[in-house]
Design an enzyme around this catalytic site. Sequence first.
Site, PDB file in Angstrom:
ATOM      1  CB  ILE A   1      -0.952   0.076   1.355  1.00 33.78           C
ATOM      2  CG1 ILE A   1      -1.878  -1.239   1.021  1.00 33.78           C
ATOM      3  CG2 ILE A   1      -1.769   1.349   1.218  1.00 33.78           C
ATOM      4  CD1 ILE A   1      -2.658  -1.273   2.498  1.00 33.78           C
ATOM      5  N   PRO A   2       0.998   1.831  -1.040  1.00 35.09           N
ATOM      6  CG  PRO A   2       0.812   2.572  -3.400  1.00 35.09           C
ATOM      7  CD  PRO A   2       0.212   1.858  -2.405  1.00 35.09           C
ATOM      8  CB  CYS A   3       1.647   5.124   2.778  1.00 36.86           C
ATOM      9  SG  CYS A   3       2.962   4.115   3.700  1.00 36.86           S
ATOM     10  CG  HIS A   4       6.499   4.745  -1.237  1.00 32.90           C
ATOM     11  ND1 HIS A   4       5.994   3.573  -0.891  1.00 32.90           N
ATOM     12  CD2 HIS A   4       6.948   5.062  -2.309  1.00 32.90           C
ATOM     13  CE1 HIS A   4       5.938   2.964  -2.133  1.00 32.90           C
ATOM     14  NE2 HIS A   4       6.401   3.796  -2.963  1.00 32.90           N
TER      15      HIS A   4
END
Length: 159
Positions: free
Chosen positions: A125-128
């Site tokens: 889950i690409p929160c970056h």
Amino acid sequence: MKSCTEYQQSLPTPLGTLYIRATTDAIFSVSFDDNTSAQEGTSNHLTRACSIQLQEYFDSRRRFFDLPLAPHGSAYSRTVWQLLRAEILWGQQITYGELARRAGRPGSARATGRVVGANPIGIIIPCHRVVAAHGGLGGFGWGIERKVWLLNHEKKQGL
């Protein structure tokens, strides 16, 4: 009552050791959590598949993850995390404000930022990929150095 056995596997990465945690049905945590037991847990098919896919990501051979996920959080949190996974692709970025708007809560950038910061399944889950308005990086639960590394990793590999 259904058993809730948990499985764990660690994965050395260029950013430190990731800890992958799953049930028999889904991944529920991927983190650099220093509080996670350093002792290797019992792995299962999902932790092994996740480890392989993350290694492919770090080797620039994977841009999409195909794993069942079960992040623990509120309905709004799960909406935000699903948006991140489905709409913000490799090499793309979105602001906290735009993410809040897409999640149905315009004007809630700070609250959405807290949801992003609570993401239990990092990288997948690409929160970056969420940045502050006007191009600032914003925060990152794993440290800004790791966020910069992940963004640069995706940028240098192109779209």
